[in-house]
Design an enzyme around this catalytic site. Structure first.
Site, PDB file in Angstrom:
ATOM      1  N   ARG A  13       0.884  -0.993   0.134  1.00 22.05           N
ATOM      2  CA  ARG A  13       0.112   0.004  -0.073  1.00 22.05           C
ATOM      3  C   ARG A  13       1.117   1.421  -0.033  1.00 22.05           C
ATOM      4  O   ARG A  13       1.585   1.582   1.051  1.00 22.05           O
ATOM      5  CB  ARG A  13      -0.968   0.095   1.221  1.00 22.05           C
ATOM      6  CG  ARG A  13      -2.031   1.002   1.340  1.00 22.05           C
ATOM      7  CD  ARG A  13      -2.870   0.850   2.646  1.00 22.05           C
ATOM      8  NE  ARG A  13      -3.677   2.036   2.789  1.00 22.05           N
ATOM      9  CZ  ARG A  13      -4.748   2.033   2.395  1.00 22.05           C
ATOM     10  NH1 ARG A  13      -5.479   1.131   1.868  1.00 22.05           N
ATOM     11  NH2 ARG A  13      -5.569   3.277   2.742  1.00 22.05           N
ATOM     12  N   HIS A  26      -6.626   1.538  -7.136  1.00 26.05           N
ATOM     13  CA  HIS A  26      -6.997   0.828  -5.934  1.00 26.05           C
ATOM     14  C   HIS A  26      -7.744  -0.497  -6.572  1.00 26.05           C
ATOM     15  O   HIS A  26      -8.829  -0.739  -6.330  1.00 26.05           O
ATOM     16  CB  HIS A  26      -8.048   1.376  -4.908  1.00 26.05           C
ATOM     17  CG  HIS A  26      -7.950   0.778  -3.492  1.00 26.05           C
ATOM     18  ND1 HIS A  26      -7.490  -0.284  -3.354  1.00 26.05           N
ATOM     19  CD2 HIS A  26      -8.616   1.549  -2.703  1.00 26.05           C
ATOM     20  CE1 HIS A  26      -7.538  -0.317  -2.004  1.00 26.05           C
ATOM     21  NE2 HIS A  26      -8.232   0.494  -1.418  1.00 26.05           N
ATOM     22  N   GLN A  51      -9.782  -3.049  -4.062  1.00 22.56           N
ATOM     23  CA  GLN A  51     -10.991  -2.604  -3.650  1.00 22.56           C
ATOM     24  C   GLN A  51     -11.940  -2.719  -4.809  1.00 22.56           C
ATOM     25  O   GLN A  51     -13.236  -3.293  -4.742  1.00 22.56           O
ATOM     26  CB  GLN A  51     -10.896  -1.114  -3.350  1.00 22.56           C
ATOM     27  CG  GLN A  51     -12.060  -0.401  -2.940  1.00 22.56           C
ATOM     28  CD  GLN A  51     -12.749  -1.037  -1.797  1.00 22.56           C
ATOM     29  OE1 GLN A  51     -12.181  -1.181  -0.736  1.00 22.56           O
ATOM     30  NE2 GLN A  51     -13.969  -1.534  -1.929  1.00 22.56           N
ATOM     31  N   ASP A  53     -16.923   7.904  -2.851  1.00 22.37           N
ATOM     32  CA  ASP A  53     -15.772   7.733  -1.915  1.00 22.37           C
ATOM     33  C   ASP A  53     -15.543   8.852  -0.947  1.00 22.37           C
ATOM     34  O   ASP A  53     -16.081   9.987  -1.271  1.00 22.37           O
ATOM     35  CB  ASP A  53     -14.525   7.549  -2.849  1.00 22.37           C
ATOM     36  CG  ASP A  53     -13.250   7.008  -2.240  1.00 22.37           C
ATOM     37  OD1 ASP A  53     -13.443   6.375  -1.002  1.00 22.37           O
ATOM     38  OD2 ASP A  53     -12.328   7.170  -2.752  1.00 22.37           O
ATOM     39  N   CYS A  88     -16.407   2.543  -0.464  1.00 23.07           N
ATOM     40  CA  CYS A  88     -15.285   1.804  -0.131  1.00 23.07           C
ATOM     41  C   CYS A  88     -14.827   1.765   1.405  1.00 23.07           C
ATOM     42  O   CYS A  88     -14.013   1.209   1.965  1.00 23.07           O
ATOM     43  CB  CYS A  88     -14.133   1.593  -0.817  1.00 23.07           C
ATOM     44  SG  CYS A  88     -13.123   3.345  -1.060  1.00 23.07           S
ATOM     45  N   ARG A 133     -13.608  -7.837   0.399  1.00 21.51           N
ATOM     46  CA  ARG A 133     -12.183  -7.411   0.244  1.00 21.51           C
ATOM     47  C   ARG A 133     -11.332  -8.643   0.662  1.00 21.51           C
ATOM     48  O   ARG A 133     -10.691  -8.905  -0.113  1.00 21.51           O
ATOM     49  CB  ARG A 133     -11.732  -6.289   1.236  1.00 21.51           C
ATOM     50  CG  ARG A 133     -12.316  -4.841   0.665  1.00 21.51           C
ATOM     51  CD  ARG A 133     -11.280  -4.411  -0.437  1.00 21.51           C
ATOM     52  NE  ARG A 133      -9.964  -4.321  -0.029  1.00 21.51           N
ATOM     53  CZ  ARG A 133      -9.160  -3.234   0.273  1.00 21.51           C
ATOM     54  NH1 ARG A 133      -9.920  -2.177   0.847  1.00 21.51           N
ATOM     55  NH2 ARG A 133      -8.181  -3.421   0.616  1.00 21.51           N
TER      56      ARG A 133
END
Length: 316
Positions: free
Chosen positions: A107, A134, A137, A228, A274, A302
């Protein structure tokens, strides 16, 4: 004679793989969700390094638990516990870790870091989040859409509406539209649009993607409504003043997902986010906690889709 490197399956962007490959990952994730025990030994005797340049809740927990459930051993490292945060090159880190572990999830602050790590690693590298994309996700998001709207993984008649900022998550949604075949309509402020090159590439590959600054236009008859966090770590650091934050919020306020706005979508539309979610900013509490919200299924997925991705990369 020059040694030929074996083919390494990284997972850096959704656009890197075909529709058939991505759909198989979704099928595998659904199977792992329905029968968790079937994955018990898929990563037996394998060690997965989980690197975090950014703080994390869902990514860390879901990957660490996922590795355990597959029978592997996770090693979690952040900037304070590895030399990468103290000046060691990404290339050197990749070469050393390739001698110790079987795969790396990272990450990262910069997408370039992930690309460089993959370029020098002799093991699979999985993108857990960058400033550009991402993919894990959005694979979980697509899995959630499949559960609610497309159990046969035929997304041809599905319309997804994205409301808010053009960011890393929206970029992965754009790539997913081209691979899975759903229609994607993005409504963003003019100053906060997604990367035009990513849109152009996805459209050239057949993606049904439109961009507007009118949220009513984007959400009309949508089957899936996605937004988001407005104030993500990528937007603002500790040095940003309240004035900048307020100005950013002002640009995005027309894109808040309200209960009234949701009525403009299809009657059976689902709402996705998310996380983390800030009720009253990107979406009202009535929507986040309402009957159309599937955010907790989305968060759980996830775990399942990342298990499938790790198995895909490691040929298990």
């Amino acid at each position: 004679m020059k040694e030929v490197k074996p083919m390494i399956k990284h997972f850096l962007n959704i656009a890197d793989y075909s529709s058939d490959q991505l759909k198989q990952i979704i099928r595998d994730a659904l199977a792992l969700k329905s029968s968790p025990d079937r994955g018990n030994n898929m990563l037996n005797a394998k060690t997965i390094a989980l690197l975090f340049e950014k703080p994390s809740t869902r990514t860390r927990i879901s990957f660490e638990v996922g590795v355990h459930q597959l029978g592997g051993a996770p090693i979690v490292l952040d900037n304070k516990s590895m030399q990468l945060g103290r000046g060691e090159t990404v290339a050197d880190t990749a070469k050393v870790m390739s001698r110790y572990v079987d795969a790396i999830m990272i990450r990262a602050d910069s997408h370039d870091t992930v690309l460089e790590l993959a370029d020098h690693a002799a093991i699979p590298v999985i993108n857990g989040l960058t400033d550009q994309s991402h993919p894990c996700q959005v694979m979980a998001d697509v899995m959630t859409v499949a559960e609610y709207k497309a159990p046969d993984l035929n997304f041809a008649n599905i319309k997804v509406a994205w409301l808010g900022e053009g960011n890393n998550v929206s970029h992965s949604w754009i790539e997913a539209a081209a691979r899975f075949g759903f229609t994607l309509s993005l409504a963003t402020p003019d100053q906060l649009q997604p990367d035009a090159n990513i849109i152009a590439k996805a459209q050239a590959e057949g993606g049904a993607i439109t961009l507007t600054n009118d949220p009513a236009d984007a959400i009309k008859d949508a089957d899936v409504v996605v937004t988001d966090t407005w104030l993500s770590m990528s937007n603002f650091g500790s040095a940003s003043g309240q004035k900048d934050i307020d100005a950013h919020k002002d640009k995005l306020t027309p894109y808040r997902v309200t209960a009234i706005r949701m009525k403009e979508a299809a009657a059976d539309a689902i709402f996705m986010h998310c996380l983390p979610v800030y009720r009253g900013n990107e979406a009202d509490a009535e929507v986040v906690d309402g009957a159309q919200s599937v955010i907790w299924d989305e968060a759980e997925n996830r775990l399942h889709v990342q298990k499938a991705i790790m198995c895909f990369c490691l040929n298990s």
